[in-house]
Enzyme design. Structure first.
Site, PDB file in Angstrom:
ATOM      1  N   GLU A 109      77.794  29.926  65.164  1.00 54.45           N
ATOM      2  CA  GLU A 109      76.347  29.860  65.037  1.00 54.45           C
ATOM      3  C   GLU A 109      75.656  30.567  66.196  1.00 54.45           C
ATOM      4  O   GLU A 109      76.019  30.400  67.361  1.00 54.45           O
ATOM      5  CB  GLU A 109      75.871  28.414  64.968  1.00 54.45           C
ATOM      6  CG  GLU A 109      74.379  28.287  64.717  1.00 54.45           C
ATOM      7  CD  GLU A 109      73.921  26.885  64.424  1.00 54.45           C
ATOM      8  OE1 GLU A 109      72.749  26.714  64.056  1.00 54.45           O
ATOM      9  OE2 GLU A 109      74.736  25.952  64.554  1.00 54.45           O
ATOM     10  N   GLU A 144      69.090  22.350  57.170  1.00 53.37           N
ATOM     11  CA  GLU A 144      69.225  21.522  58.366  1.00 53.37           C
ATOM     12  C   GLU A 144      67.850  21.041  58.816  1.00 53.37           C
ATOM     13  O   GLU A 144      66.905  21.820  58.886  1.00 53.37           O
ATOM     14  CB  GLU A 144      69.904  22.300  59.490  1.00 53.37           C
ATOM     15  CG  GLU A 144      70.190  21.469  60.726  1.00 53.37           C
ATOM     16  CD  GLU A 144      70.962  22.240  61.776  1.00 53.37           C
ATOM     17  OE1 GLU A 144      72.194  22.076  61.852  1.00 53.37           O
ATOM     18  OE2 GLU A 144      70.328  23.031  62.517  1.00 53.37           O
TER      19      GLU A 144
END
Length: 309
Positions: free
Chosen positions: A157, A251
């Site tokens: 990420e 998210e």
């Protein structure tokens, strides 16, 4: 007769982070939370970091399999086990931890591992040296190849500057992939972090597209996707029209849902939402709106109308 994007939902491969709805996999509410995500159209659930010694791995795998929802794991590094370290033993320990996370992913029935495998997560104290990035890339590339051999896709990420000084932009991520030497290492972009670091979010998606393995959709305030600085439907449209065929993720974090420790670590000081299931349902509607704007989405809508005339 005509059908809109919500009455004829597309077959999209979308994951929702478990912490949107639940703080811990050990909760008795896990089965109900997963059922709610499946009902909302999610095919995968992103798990918080797990310690295999403290969870029932086989039991969790059965819970996921029974509901037809696949887990995506998160891997990271710790002091003393860090692939970016200049100490060979620490690098070896970091690589071993990543390989163990690969094995956990397989045992849980997953085929994807996300996370921050390239170094320590947390408030950086200065720039990351190029030598540290080079060491890290080599080790992570080897683990990505190891994961590929076991049928698991490994991504890393890209985070904002307040969580790491290593990799903050899509351009840096592409350089890291090249330095890794692995054909199997994927990039994980998150629109929450991109809104901090990228001058043009759509351009960053285009740049990372050749290695983009996961596009996570997070709003600027960590709450629902419908309101905030990030134009989520437009970015979804852009991704599909640019040829993206990978998975999407949702998210969001709220102090009402997360544990106090996780909230503190992620700097979640407020409760931007109270109903995680409602947020997940709304996020799926937002994603479907974005898909409906794309060339593929418009084509699917036309075919649906023709088949119902």
């Amino acid at each position: 007769m005509s059908l809109d994007a919500e009455s004829a939902p597309p077959d999209l491969d979308v994951a929702c982070h478990l912490n949107v709805v639940l703080a811990d996999v050990a909760s008795d509410l896990l089965p109900a939370a997963l059922d709610a995500l499946v009902d909302a159209g999610y095919r995968r659930v992103v798990l918080p970091p797990l310690d295999p010694e403290s969870i029932d791995v086989a039991g969790l795998a059965r819970v996921f399999a029974a509901r037809g929802i696949a887990p995506i794991t998160i891997a990271g590094q710790l002091p003393g086990a860090d692939v970016s370290s200049d100490d060979a033993d620490e690098r070896a320990a970091g690589a071993a931890a990543l390989r163990a996370a690969v094995e956990l992913t397989a045992a849980l029935g997953g085929d994807q591992m996300n996370g921050v495998p390239y170094g320590l997560f947390g408030s950086p104290t200065g720039p990351t040296p190029e030598s540290a990035l080079s060491r890290s890339a080599v080790e992570v590339g080897r683990v990505a190849d190891y994961a590929h051999e076991r049928g698991i896709t490994m991504t890393f990420e890209v985070l904002n500057r307040y969580e790491t000084s290593a990799i903050n932009t899509a351009a840096q991520a592409m350089r890291y992939v090249e330095a890794s030497g692995s054909e199997h290492l994927g990039i994980h972009l998150d629109t929450f972090h991109m809104a901090v670091e990228e001058g043009d979010l759509a351009e960053a998606i285009t740049l990372a597209l050749p290695r983009l393995g996961y596009l996570e959709l997070g709003q600027s305030g960590r709450g629902g996707l419908s309101r905030g600085a990030v134009d989520v439907p437009e970015l979804v449209r852009h991704a599909f029209d640019s040829g993206y065929t990978g998975r999407l993720g949702v998210e969001a974090f709220s102090r009402e849902v997360l544990s106090p420790g996780a909230s503190d670590m992620l700097a979640i000081w407020r409760a931007p939402y109270l109903d995680g299931v409602g947020l997940a349902q709304d996020a799926m509607r937002v994603i479907r709106r974005g898909f409906a704007l794309s060339t593929e989405g418009r084509r699917a809508a036309r075919l649906a109308r023709l088949s119902h005339e």
